[in-house]
Design an enzyme around this catalytic site. Structure first.
Site, PDB file in Angstrom:
ATOM      1  N   HIS A 176       0.836  -1.215   0.000  1.00 45.31           N
ATOM      2  CA  HIS A 176       0.000   0.000   0.000  1.00 45.31           C
ATOM      3  C   HIS A 176       0.869   1.263   0.000  1.00 45.31           C
ATOM      4  O   HIS A 176       1.911   1.304   0.649  1.00 45.31           O
ATOM      5  CB  HIS A 176      -0.997  -0.004   1.157  1.00 45.31           C
ATOM      6  CG  HIS A 176      -0.419   0.100   2.536  1.00 45.31           C
ATOM      7  ND1 HIS A 176      -0.225   1.319   3.170  1.00 45.31           N
ATOM      8  CD2 HIS A 176      -0.012  -0.831   3.430  1.00 45.31           C
ATOM      9  CE1 HIS A 176       0.260   1.115   4.384  1.00 45.31           C
ATOM     10  NE2 HIS A 176       0.409  -0.180   4.570  1.00 45.31           N
ATOM     11  N   ASP A 235       6.233   1.989   6.234  1.00 46.60           N
ATOM     12  CA  ASP A 235       4.938   1.299   6.176  1.00 46.60           C
ATOM     13  C   ASP A 235       4.039   2.110   5.254  1.00 46.60           C
ATOM     14  O   ASP A 235       3.517   3.130   5.675  1.00 46.60           O
ATOM     15  CB  ASP A 235       4.330   1.199   7.579  1.00 46.60           C
ATOM     16  CG  ASP A 235       2.908   0.682   7.583  1.00 46.60           C
ATOM     17  OD1 ASP A 235       2.484   0.098   6.587  1.00 46.60           O
ATOM     18  OD2 ASP A 235       2.233   0.894   8.609  1.00 46.60           O
ATOM     19  N   GLU A 285      -5.274   1.343   2.542  1.00 44.42           N
ATOM     20  CA  GLU A 285      -4.982   0.298   3.537  1.00 44.42           C
ATOM     21  C   GLU A 285      -5.059   0.836   4.949  1.00 44.42           C
ATOM     22  O   GLU A 285      -5.527   0.153   5.866  1.00 44.42           O
ATOM     23  CB  GLU A 285      -3.596  -0.303   3.278  1.00 44.42           C
ATOM     24  CG  GLU A 285      -3.305  -1.583   4.053  1.00 44.42           C
ATOM     25  CD  GLU A 285      -2.854  -1.383   5.496  1.00 44.42           C
ATOM     26  OE1 GLU A 285      -2.893  -2.333   6.286  1.00 44.42           O
ATOM     27  OE2 GLU A 285      -2.448  -0.237   5.844  1.00 44.42           O
ATOM     28  N   GLU A 286      -4.583   2.054   5.165  1.00 43.17           N
ATOM     29  CA  GLU A 286      -4.506   2.574   6.533  1.00 43.17           C
ATOM     30  C   GLU A 286      -5.883   2.782   7.164  1.00 43.17           C
ATOM     31  O   GLU A 286      -5.985   2.983   8.368  1.00 43.17           O
ATOM     32  CB  GLU A 286      -3.697   3.877   6.574  1.00 43.17           C
ATOM     33  CG  GLU A 286      -2.204   3.710   6.271  1.00 43.17           C
ATOM     34  CD  GLU A 286      -1.425   2.934   7.340  1.00 43.17           C
ATOM     35  OE1 GLU A 286      -2.013   2.496   8.341  1.00 43.17           O
ATOM     36  OE2 GLU A 286      -0.211   2.761   7.158  1.00 43.17           O
ATOM     37  N   ASP A 296       3.823  -6.055   3.297  1.00 45.68           N
ATOM     38  CA  ASP A 296       3.597  -4.912   4.186  1.00 45.68           C
ATOM     39  C   ASP A 296       4.704  -4.960   5.241  1.00 45.68           C
ATOM     40  O   ASP A 296       5.564  -5.831   5.213  1.00 45.68           O
ATOM     41  CB  ASP A 296       2.192  -5.010   4.805  1.00 45.68           C
ATOM     42  CG  ASP A 296       1.649  -3.643   5.213  1.00 45.68           C
ATOM     43  OD1 ASP A 296       2.448  -2.741   5.525  1.00 45.68           O
ATOM     44  OD2 ASP A 296       0.412  -3.486   5.239  1.00 45.68           O
ATOM     45  N   HIS A 298       4.462   3.388  12.604  1.00 43.25           N
ATOM     46  CA  HIS A 298       3.525   4.511  12.755  1.00 43.25           C
ATOM     47  C   HIS A 298       4.130   5.655  13.561  1.00 43.25           C
ATOM     48  O   HIS A 298       3.424   6.587  13.962  1.00 43.25           O
ATOM     49  CB  HIS A 298       2.160   4.071  13.326  1.00 43.25           C
ATOM     50  CG  HIS A 298       1.319   3.366  12.299  1.00 43.25           C
ATOM     51  ND1 HIS A 298      -0.035   3.182  12.421  1.00 43.25           N
ATOM     52  CD2 HIS A 298       1.650   2.813  11.108  1.00 43.25           C
ATOM     53  CE1 HIS A 298      -0.506   2.540  11.369  1.00 43.25           C
ATOM     54  NE2 HIS A 298       0.504   2.295  10.566  1.00 43.25           N
TER      55      HIS A 298
HETATM   56 ZN   LIG Z   1       1.042  -1.103   6.379  1.00 43.29          ZN
END
Ligand SMILES: [Zn+2]
Length: 357
Positions: free
Chosen positions: A72, A190, A225-226, A245, A325
């Site tokens: 993603h 990510d 995706e998030e 991922d 994150h």
């Molecule tokens: Zn991810």
């Protein structure tokens, strides 16, 4: 299944990653990044399309039992919720930002009129000399934070006159750094690190440096995706879906940034037993640095596809990413191991439902 060394592609992965993280793409504001990925695939000879939902889909060739390889390209970010007194902006998070890490991060606001304004996410009353000890005791939440734009506005009306409005998107600086010792630090590894891995796979396939796929291979780059719906619609027919991922690093997990992680189960439950077992075999036969792990707080596009009703076996792998994150870190060795595992799995003849061989 012996996989070529592919070490020369590590630089390609890092270069592609640097290019992709430089294009802002908070979920909901991803069109430019989608075009950039199409351009990168076109440069190595593949034609990609952008779907209704804003995903990028590209057929790499091969015949029979289709396999989707997905990463993603949307990222965490923010949306303007309200214009505040003093010309500040109240922000709503897009995705699960680790807000403590985003305090004092520079950002860019995109108005719908097409102008951009720089700024910083700060605590409300951000100066220690004014707030005193209370500043460090406050929770890091969007209720306690605001975006201070570098535009001189001191009232909501002045912000409006600059075109700033509720619903404008906010992207944070990635701060991409090639650090010492082979480490790569950036926000949004990510999952732009895995986007770069898949683009390097397309390059290696185009150059004949990896075996031709033993089955039909689709690359899918998703844009939601998030928020949990990246692969929930618009997929081609396939029997297997492999999310590429980020791999989780921390606590009692085995994965480090120098490894490829093979996820056995996450918050959505176990992945396909046969896919995990075959990927483990590829890692062992090629001495790839890897770990099998169970992620406690995680979901992937592979889970989103199955929840949406797609009838396919699914798996999830990725380079180990520390401080996910937040301000994330991975390593060149983990990126290369991920590329080699992707190449090995795509070359493996499909063997259907696992029968315990
Ligand atoms: Zn991810």
């Amino acid at each position: 299944m012996q996989i070529a060394d592919l070490g020369k592609y590590t630089d390609n992965i890092v270069a592609a990653l640097k290019r992709i993280v430089s294009v802002p793409s908070p979920t909901g504001y991803t069109a430019r990044a989608a075009r950039e990925i199409c351009a990168m695939l076109s440069e190595c000879g593949y034609k990609a399309e952008i779907t209704n939902r804003g995903n990028v889909l590209c057929r790499l060739g091969g015949e029979g039992e289709p396999l989707i390889l997905a990463a993603h390209f949307d990222t965490l970010g923010g949306i303007v919720r309200a214009l505040k007194p003093k010309g500040r902006v109240r922000m709503t998070s897009v995705g699960g930002l680790a807000l403590g890490s985003y305090e004092a991060e520079n950002c860019t606001l995109f108005t719908r009129g097409g102008t951009t304004i720089g700024g910083t996410l700060q605590m409300i009353e951000a100066s220690s000399h004014v707030a005193g000890a209370a500043l460090s005791e406050k929770k890091r939440t969007t209720d306690e934070m605001e975006v201070v734009l570098d535009c001189g506005a001191t009232t909501p009306e002045e912000l409006s006159s600059l075109g700033v409005a509720a619903g404008d998107f906010i992207a944070f600086d990635p701060r991409f750094t090639e650090a010492d010792g082979g480490y790569i630090k950036s926000r949004f590894l990510d999952d732009k690190a895995s986007c770069a891995v898949l683009i390097a796979y397309a390059q290696a396939l185009s150059a004949g440096d990896v075996p031709a796929p033993s089955r039909a291979i689709w690359l899918l780059f998703t844009s939601h995706e998030e928020v949990g719906t990246g692969a929930a619609s618009g997929l081609p027919d396939a029997t297997e879906f492999l999310s590429v991922d980020m791999g989780c690093v921390g606590a009692d997990l085995g994965c480090t940034e120098r490894m490829v992680s093979v996820c056995v189960a996450d918050g959505g439950g176990p992945y396909d037993y046969g896919m995990v077992t075959r990927m483990k075999q590829i890692c062992e036969e090629n001495k790839l640095p890897y770990a099998l792990d169970v992620y406690p707080h995680y979901g992937s596009d592979a889970g989103a596809a199955v929840r949406a009703g797609y009838h396919m076996r699914n798996g999830c792998i990725g380079p180990g990413v520390y401080a996910s994150h937040g301000y994330e870190r991975t390593h060149r060795e983990g990126l290369l191991a991920t590329l080699r595992l992707v190449a090995g799995y795509a070359a493996l003849a499909p063997r259907g439902i696992y029968d315990g061989e």
